[in-house]
Design a protein around this motif. Sequence first.
Motif, PDB file in Angstrom:
ATOM      1  N   MET A  32       0.835  -1.204   0.000  1.00 17.76           N
ATOM      2  CA  MET A  32       0.000   0.000   0.000  1.00 17.76           C
ATOM      3  C   MET A  32       0.874   1.260   0.000  1.00 17.76           C
ATOM      4  N   ASP A  33       1.897   1.287   0.826  1.00 17.65           N
ATOM      5  CA  ASP A  33       2.774   2.470   0.892  1.00 17.65           C
ATOM      6  C   ASP A  33       3.498   2.688  -0.428  1.00 17.65           C
ATOM      7  N   GLU A  34       3.956   1.608  -1.047  1.00 14.93           N
ATOM      8  CA  GLU A  34       4.653   1.741  -2.329  1.00 14.93           C
ATOM      9  C   GLU A  34       3.717   2.260  -3.408  1.00 14.93           C
ATOM     10  N   PHE A  35       2.478   1.776  -3.409  1.00 14.72           N
ATOM     11  CA  PHE A  35       1.521   2.226  -4.423  1.00 14.72           C
ATOM     12  C   PHE A  35       1.186   3.705  -4.218  1.00 14.72           C
ATOM     13  N   ARG A  36       0.956   4.100  -2.983  1.00 12.77           N
ATOM     14  CA  ARG A  36       0.663   5.511  -2.714  1.00 12.77           C
ATOM     15  C   ARG A  36       1.846   6.407  -3.075  1.00 12.77           C
ATOM     16  N   SER A  37       3.058   5.944  -2.834  1.00  8.65           N
ATOM     17  CA  SER A  37       4.240   6.730  -3.194  1.00  8.65           C
ATOM     18  C   SER A  37       4.352   6.890  -4.704  1.00  8.65           C
ATOM     19  N   LEU A  38       4.048   5.816  -5.432  1.00 12.84           N
ATOM     20  CA  LEU A  38       4.067   5.882  -6.891  1.00 12.84           C
ATOM     21  C   LEU A  38       3.095   6.939  -7.393  1.00 12.84           C
ATOM     22  N   ILE A  39       1.899   6.965  -6.817  1.00 12.24           N
ATOM     23  CA  ILE A  39       0.892   7.954  -7.229  1.00 12.24           C
ATOM     24  C   ILE A  39       1.336   9.358  -6.853  1.00 12.24           C
ATOM     25  N   ALA A  40       1.852   9.535  -5.659  1.00 13.85           N
ATOM     26  CA  ALA A  40       2.285  10.859  -5.211  1.00 13.85           C
ATOM     27  C   ALA A  40       3.406  11.401  -6.089  1.00 13.85           C
ATOM     28  N   ASP A  41       4.322  10.542  -6.526  1.00 10.40           N
ATOM     29  CA  ASP A  41       5.458  10.981  -7.334  1.00 10.40           C
ATOM     30  C   ASP A  41       5.060  11.336  -8.754  1.00 10.40           C
ATOM     31  N   ASN A  42       4.031  10.682  -9.285  1.00 11.38           N
ATOM     32  CA  ASN A  42       3.714  10.836 -10.708  1.00 11.38           C
ATOM     33  C   ASN A  42       2.392  11.542 -10.979  1.00 11.38           C
ATOM     34  N   LEU A  43       1.568  11.742  -9.954  1.00 10.59           N
ATOM     35  CA  LEU A  43       0.333  12.506 -10.099  1.00 10.59           C
ATOM     36  C   LEU A  43       0.157  13.352  -8.829  1.00 10.59           C
ATOM     37  N   PRO A  44       1.051  14.331  -8.640  1.00 11.86           N
ATOM     38  CA  PRO A  44       1.071  15.075  -7.368  1.00 11.86           C
ATOM     39  C   PRO A  44      -0.192  15.885  -7.099  1.00 11.86           C
ATOM     40  N   ALA A  45      -0.972  16.174  -8.126  1.00  8.64           N
ATOM     41  CA  ALA A  45      -2.205  16.935  -7.908  1.00  8.64           C
ATOM     42  C   ALA A  45      -3.350  16.076  -7.396  1.00  8.64           C
ATOM     43  N   ALA A  46      -3.085  14.794  -7.213  1.00  6.79           N
ATOM     44  CA  ALA A  46      -4.128  13.892  -6.714  1.00  6.79           C
ATOM     45  C   ALA A  46      -4.030  13.788  -5.197  1.00  6.79           C
TER      46      ALA A  46
ATOM     47  N   PHE B 294      -5.173  11.856  -1.817  1.00  6.86           N
ATOM     48  CA  PHE B 294      -5.708  10.588  -1.339  1.00  6.86           C
ATOM     49  C   PHE B 294      -6.936  10.824  -0.468  1.00  6.86           C
ATOM     50  N   VAL B 295      -7.997  10.043  -0.726  1.00  7.75           N
ATOM     51  CA  VAL B 295      -9.229  10.145   0.054  1.00  7.75           C
ATOM     52  C   VAL B 295      -9.418   8.911   0.931  1.00  7.75           C
ATOM     53  N   GLU B 296      -9.361   7.726   0.321  1.00  4.67           N
ATOM     54  CA  GLU B 296      -9.597   6.506   1.090  1.00  4.67           C
ATOM     55  C   GLU B 296      -9.192   5.284   0.284  1.00  4.67           C
ATOM     56  N   ARG B 297      -9.009   4.192   1.002  1.00  3.76           N
ATOM     57  CA  ARG B 297      -8.898   2.885   0.380  1.00  3.76           C
ATOM     58  C   ARG B 297     -10.242   2.205   0.518  1.00  3.76           C
ATOM     59  N   LEU B 298     -10.822   1.762  -0.603  1.00  2.00           N
ATOM     60  CA  LEU B 298     -12.109   1.076  -0.541  1.00  2.00           C
ATOM     61  C   LEU B 298     -11.942  -0.243   0.206  1.00  2.00           C
ATOM     62  N   PRO B 299     -12.967  -0.664   0.930  1.00  2.00           N
ATOM     63  CA  PRO B 299     -12.858  -1.909   1.702  1.00  2.00           C
ATOM     64  C   PRO B 299     -12.691  -3.118   0.788  1.00  2.00           C
ATOM     65  N   SER B 300     -12.094  -4.160   1.336  1.00  2.00           N
ATOM     66  CA  SER B 300     -11.951  -5.410   0.596  1.00  2.00           C
ATOM     67  C   SER B 300     -13.250  -6.196   0.660  1.00  2.00           C
TER      68      SER B 300
ATOM     69  N   VAL C 210      -7.701  -0.712  -4.029  1.00  2.00           N
ATOM     70  CA  VAL C 210      -8.542   0.197  -4.797  1.00  2.00           C
ATOM     71  C   VAL C 210      -8.580   1.508  -4.025  1.00  2.00           C
ATOM     72  N   LEU C 211      -7.885   2.514  -4.541  1.00  2.00           N
ATOM     73  CA  LEU C 211      -7.708   3.771  -3.826  1.00  2.00           C
ATOM     74  C   LEU C 211      -8.501   4.884  -4.506  1.00  2.00           C
ATOM     75  N   ARG C 212      -9.206   5.647  -3.693  1.00  2.00           N
ATOM     76  CA  ARG C 212      -9.963   6.774  -4.221  1.00  2.00           C
ATOM     77  C   ARG C 212      -9.176   8.062  -3.993  1.00  2.00           C
ATOM     78  N   TYR C 213      -9.028   8.821  -5.084  1.00  2.00           N
ATOM     79  CA  TYR C 213      -8.319  10.092  -5.059  1.00  2.00           C
ATOM     80  C   TYR C 213      -9.212  11.206  -5.599  1.00  2.00           C
ATOM     81  N   ARG C 214      -8.926  12.407  -5.163  1.00  2.07           N
ATOM     82  CA  ARG C 214      -9.540  13.612  -5.723  1.00  2.07           C
ATOM     83  C   ARG C 214      -8.476  14.367  -6.490  1.00  2.07           C
TER      84      ARG C 214
END
Length: 313
Positions: free
Chosen positions: A266-280, A282-288, A302-306
């Motif tokens: 999860m941390d690696e995925f969020r870091s990838l998003i932060a590095d390459n789509l900084p205007a997004a 993070f809102v929440e991780r949808l439940p499993s 499954v991560l929800r971003y604004r």
Amino acid sequence: MSDVLSISELVAHIQPKLVDLPSTQARRLLHGRGACFAGWQHLSIDFYAGVVLLTWFAEPTSEQALQDALLAAFNQQAVTLLTGMASQHRHIKPATTHVLWGEVPDKLVATEGEMQFWVDMKRQNSGLFMDMAPGRQWLLENAAGKQLLNTFAFTCSLSIAAIAGGAQRVVNIDMNGGVLKRGRENQALNGQQSAAVEYLPYKVLNSIGKLERKGPFDLLIADPPTFQRGSFEFDKDYARLLRRLPRLLAADATLLLCCNSPRVSMDEFRSLIADNLPAAEFVERLPSNEDYVERAEAPLKVLRYRYAVALAE
């Protein structure tokens, strides 16, 4: 004393799920790969509208005894009609499927809530990923009035949910025209023929210009395969995809960004998003999906971003 769960213990876990199981529904009965059932990590058991599918990821264990125990479990309750049972061997390349009991059609219609989906019973991928049920539920509740771009749309189950939830317009894109054909069939199956839907049989990363002319979109789903030869490789392509998304997004757009890999945390995925789509933001991780019990972190994220476009200006 063996640490391996007996077949009777395994079936005892499944039985409560059969109490109120509609005969038309799709549901995972056992998620062995989550490593919560000792000795059965190589098995998944799914129910699709009257048919039980055993999926083996290694050489089967006591398959006949398991079949007999499952048949007895279904016979003990009168709610769910069982019409057939099949076994798929994923450890064999290509995967093989054979009928164990009853009748198993090549394809059938299974339900999830009020939605209906065509399911392939004798192919490696059924066409319906049940672990994404929470994503479909979120779209049912939140897609009203949205302009949706569904990238790597596969059989378009997420789009079906969005349309059912009131989406204004949907664009599906996937390089595989065959799965998009199934998407059209799912749309018709759900009585959504009048919805504003497009199906684009293109590679996503090669089609940003085409998609830009159809946008902007205020709801976007990115659920790519971890690896698809000639189309997408997570390690090199997800960052490229994220960097191109601003061309497709409206201000304050919602994104559902997905990764289904146990080797990406999860941390690696969020870091990838932060590095390459900084205007997004993070809102929440949808439940499993509650049927996909995992000992470790669930591989599906499954991560929800604004899309806070002001940050990008």
